[in-house]
Design an enzyme around this catalytic site. Structure first.
Site, PDB file in Angstrom:
ATOM      1  N   HIS A   1       2.296  83.565  -9.111  1.00  0.00           N
ATOM      2  CA  HIS A   1       2.308  83.928 -10.534  1.00  0.00           C
ATOM      3  C   HIS A   1       3.036  85.261 -10.693  1.00  0.00           C
ATOM      4  CE1 HIS A   1      -0.498  85.127 -14.152  1.00  0.00           C
ATOM      5  NE2 HIS A   1       0.752  84.965 -14.528  1.00  0.00           N
TER       6      HIS A   1
ATOM      7  N   HIS B   1      -3.809  81.060  -5.335  1.00  0.00           N
ATOM      8  CA  HIS B   1      -3.062  81.706  -6.412  1.00  0.00           C
ATOM      9  C   HIS B   1      -2.714  83.139  -5.992  1.00  0.00           C
ATOM     10  CE1 HIS B   1      -2.045  82.211 -10.717  1.00  0.00           C
ATOM     11  NE2 HIS B   1      -2.619  83.409 -10.646  1.00  0.00           N
TER      12      HIS B   1
ATOM     13  N   GLY C   1      -8.118  91.572 -12.384  1.00  0.00           N
ATOM     14  CA  GLY C   1      -9.167  90.573 -12.235  1.00  0.00           C
ATOM     15  C   GLY C   1     -10.438  91.087 -12.899  1.00  0.00           C
ATOM     16  N   GLY C   2     -11.418  90.216 -13.007  1.00  0.00           N
ATOM     17  CA  GLY C   2     -12.742  90.632 -13.466  1.00  0.00           C
ATOM     18  C   GLY C   2     -12.890  90.865 -14.957  1.00  0.00           C
TER      19      GLY C   2
ATOM     20  N   GLY D   1      -3.064  91.521 -15.653  1.00  0.00           N
ATOM     21  CA  GLY D   1      -3.004  92.845 -15.008  1.00  0.00           C
ATOM     22  C   GLY D   1      -4.181  93.113 -14.090  1.00  0.00           C
TER      23      GLY D   1
ATOM     24  N   MET E   1       2.424  91.627  -9.415  1.00  0.00           N
ATOM     25  CA  MET E   1       2.447  92.564 -10.558  1.00  0.00           C
ATOM     26  C   MET E   1       3.335  93.758 -10.245  1.00  0.00           C
ATOM     27  SD  MET E   1      -1.596  92.718 -11.309  1.00  0.00           S
ATOM     28  CE  MET E   1      -2.569  91.244 -11.571  1.00  0.00           C
TER      29      MET E   1
ATOM     30  N   SER F   1      -7.957  83.044  -6.641  1.00  0.00           N
ATOM     31  CA  SER F   1      -6.918  84.064  -6.802  1.00  0.00           C
ATOM     32  C   SER F   1      -7.114  85.148  -5.754  1.00  0.00           C
ATOM     33  CB  SER F   1      -6.986  84.669  -8.201  1.00  0.00           C
ATOM     34  OG  SER F   1      -6.095  85.759  -8.246  1.00  0.00           O
TER      35      SER F   1
ATOM     36  N   ASP G   1      -5.978  80.764 -16.276  1.00  0.00           N
ATOM     37  CA  ASP G   1      -6.130  81.921 -15.392  1.00  0.00           C
ATOM     38  C   ASP G   1      -6.704  83.091 -16.181  1.00  0.00           C
ATOM     39  OD1 ASP G   1      -5.820  83.812 -13.368  1.00  0.00           O
ATOM     40  OD2 ASP G   1      -3.642  83.954 -13.573  1.00  0.00           O
TER      41      ASP G   1
ATOM     42  N   MET H   1      -2.769  82.032 -19.973  1.00  0.00           N
ATOM     43  CA  MET H   1      -3.577  83.204 -19.634  1.00  0.00           C
ATOM     44  C   MET H   1      -4.728  83.326 -20.630  1.00  0.00           C
ATOM     45  SD  MET H   1      -2.324  84.549 -16.950  1.00  0.00           S
ATOM     46  CE  MET H   1      -3.516  85.891 -16.913  1.00  0.00           C
TER      47      MET H   1
ATOM     48  N   ASP I   1      -1.027  86.669  -7.202  1.00  0.00           N
ATOM     49  CA  ASP I   1      -0.653  87.434  -8.389  1.00  0.00           C
ATOM     50  C   ASP I   1       0.316  88.545  -8.037  1.00  0.00           C
ATOM     51  OD1 ASP I   1      -2.144  86.324 -10.611  1.00  0.00           O
ATOM     52  OD2 ASP I   1      -3.932  86.915  -9.484  1.00  0.00           O
TER      53      ASP I   1
ATOM     54  N   MET J   1       4.106  88.208 -12.571  1.00  0.00           N
ATOM     55  CA  MET J   1       3.902  89.046 -13.768  1.00  0.00           C
ATOM     56  C   MET J   1       4.834  90.243 -13.624  1.00  0.00           C
ATOM     57  SD  MET J   1      -0.209  88.682 -13.877  1.00  0.00           S
ATOM     58  CE  MET J   1      -0.268  88.268 -12.148  1.00  0.00           C
TER      59      MET J   1
ATOM     60  N   GLY K   1     -10.667  84.176  -9.579  1.00  0.00           N
ATOM     61  CA  GLY K   1     -10.648  85.244  -8.584  1.00  0.00           C
ATOM     62  C   GLY K   1     -12.038  85.757  -8.279  1.00  0.00           C
TER      63      GLY K   1
HETATM   64  C1  DX5 Z   1      -4.825  88.482 -13.950  1.00  0.00           C
HETATM   65  C2  DX5 Z   1      -4.396  87.549 -12.869  1.00  0.00           C
HETATM   66  C3  DX5 Z   1      -5.439  86.620 -12.450  1.00  0.00           C
HETATM   67  C4  DX5 Z   1      -6.651  87.270 -11.833  1.00  0.00           C
HETATM   68  C5  DX5 Z   1      -7.837  86.465 -12.260  1.00  0.00           C
HETATM   69  O1  DX5 Z   1      -3.741  89.174 -14.422  1.00  0.00           O
HETATM   70  O2  DX5 Z   1      -3.269  86.801 -13.260  1.00  0.00           O
HETATM   71  O3  DX5 Z   1      -4.961  85.604 -11.567  1.00  0.00           O
HETATM   72  O4  DX5 Z   1      -6.605  87.352 -10.445  1.00  0.00           O
HETATM   73  O5  DX5 Z   1      -8.983  87.123 -11.880  1.00  0.00           O
HETATM   74  P1  DX5 Z   1     -10.420  86.728 -12.465  1.00  0.00           P
HETATM   75  O6  DX5 Z   1     -10.643  85.301 -12.103  1.00  0.00           O
HETATM   76  O7  DX5 Z   1     -11.319  87.681 -11.785  1.00  0.00           O
HETATM   77  O8  DX5 Z   1     -10.348  86.933 -13.959  1.00  0.00           O
HETATM   78 ZN    ZN Z   2      -2.703  85.011 -12.026  1.00  0.00          ZN
END
Ligand code: DX5
Ligand code: ZN
Length: 215
Positions: A68, A35, A146-147, A144, A39, A10, A172, A139, A37, A70, A194
């Site tokens: 993706h 991927h 990562g991490g 919203g 937002m 990601s 994800d 999901m 994201d 969102m 990610g």
């Molecule tokens: C979260 C995103 C994910 C995110 C995942 O809203 O849709 O794609 O980048 O990040 P990790 O792998 O760090 O949870």
């Molecule tokens: Zn995503």
């Protein structure tokens, strides 16, 4: 027949000041797709990037771009993401009044159509699109950021969806080797990660380990 496990880093976790190098790093490490994201600060409490960045990403790589969305009102921005060179576009069931219509629009543009659902959204909400979606993205964090930590309570939902859907099943959020293993056991064949991959000391080894997971 179980599908091959494919892995997509990601880009949200990449260093955007050197995005081209980061994409190259993922490519060389053996990523199967990338991927992206998107937002909007409404559907999720964060803002990332839009179609013009996807277009720039498209220029630097031939990898499959898995976009993706969102965002509220995905229909309004759909053509921009199609024109940007996306290969897969995934929209959230929670944002759609006419889910079949947008999936049809994505497919008739020659792309793969994905539908996603948040951790609290039940599998049953996808009933009306099961015959038309190419991919379902489950999901395993609240979208919203990562991490975040993987929400294990989503695993039974993955099993349930697997039992009623024939297409690709993607996960994800909060993925590392251990949680990828749980997701694959539950029926997932497309893994997004990610933080785990972009922070890895050996991205290629970490991608390969997930690609080799067996159900
Ligand atoms: C979260 C995103 C994910 C995110 C995942 O809203 O849709 O794609 O980048 O990040 P990790 O792998 O760090 O949870
Ligand atoms: Zn995503």
């Amino acid at each position: 027949m179980d599908k091959k496990i494919i892995v997509g880093p990601s880009l949200l976790a990449a260093d955007f000041s050197i995005l081209k190098e980061e994409i190259g790093r993922a490519e060389e490490a053996g990523a199967d797709f990338l991927h992206c994201d998107i937002m909007d600060g409404h559907f999720v409490p964060n803002i990332s990037f839009g179609p013009s960045i996807v277009k720039d990403i498209r220029k630097t790589t031939e990898l499959i771009l898995d976009v993706h969305l969102m965002i509220e009102e995905p229909q309004k921005y759909l053509n921009k993401f199609i024109d940007a060179g996306s290969d897969i576009i995934t929209v959230h069931i929670e944002t759609l009044k006419e889910p079949r219509k947008i999936l049809e629009d994505i497919k008739s543009a020659g792309l793969k159509a994905g539908i996603s659902l948040n951790p609290e959204t039940p599998a049953e909400s996808l009933k009306e699109v099961l015959d038309i979606a190419d991919m379902i993205l489950v999901m395993t964090v609240h979208p919203g950021f990562g991490g975040q930590g993987f929400i294990e309570e989503c695993l039974p939902k993955i099993e349930k969806i697997k039992a009623m859907f024939d297409g690709d099943l993607e996960v994800d959020g909060g993925i590392n080797y251990k949680t990828a293993q749980m997701a694959v056991k539950a029926g997932i064949n497309m893994i997004v990660a990610g933080t785990h991959l972009f922070n890895s000391k050996n991205m290629s080894e970490d991608i390969r380990k997930i690609q080799c997971l067996k159900k």
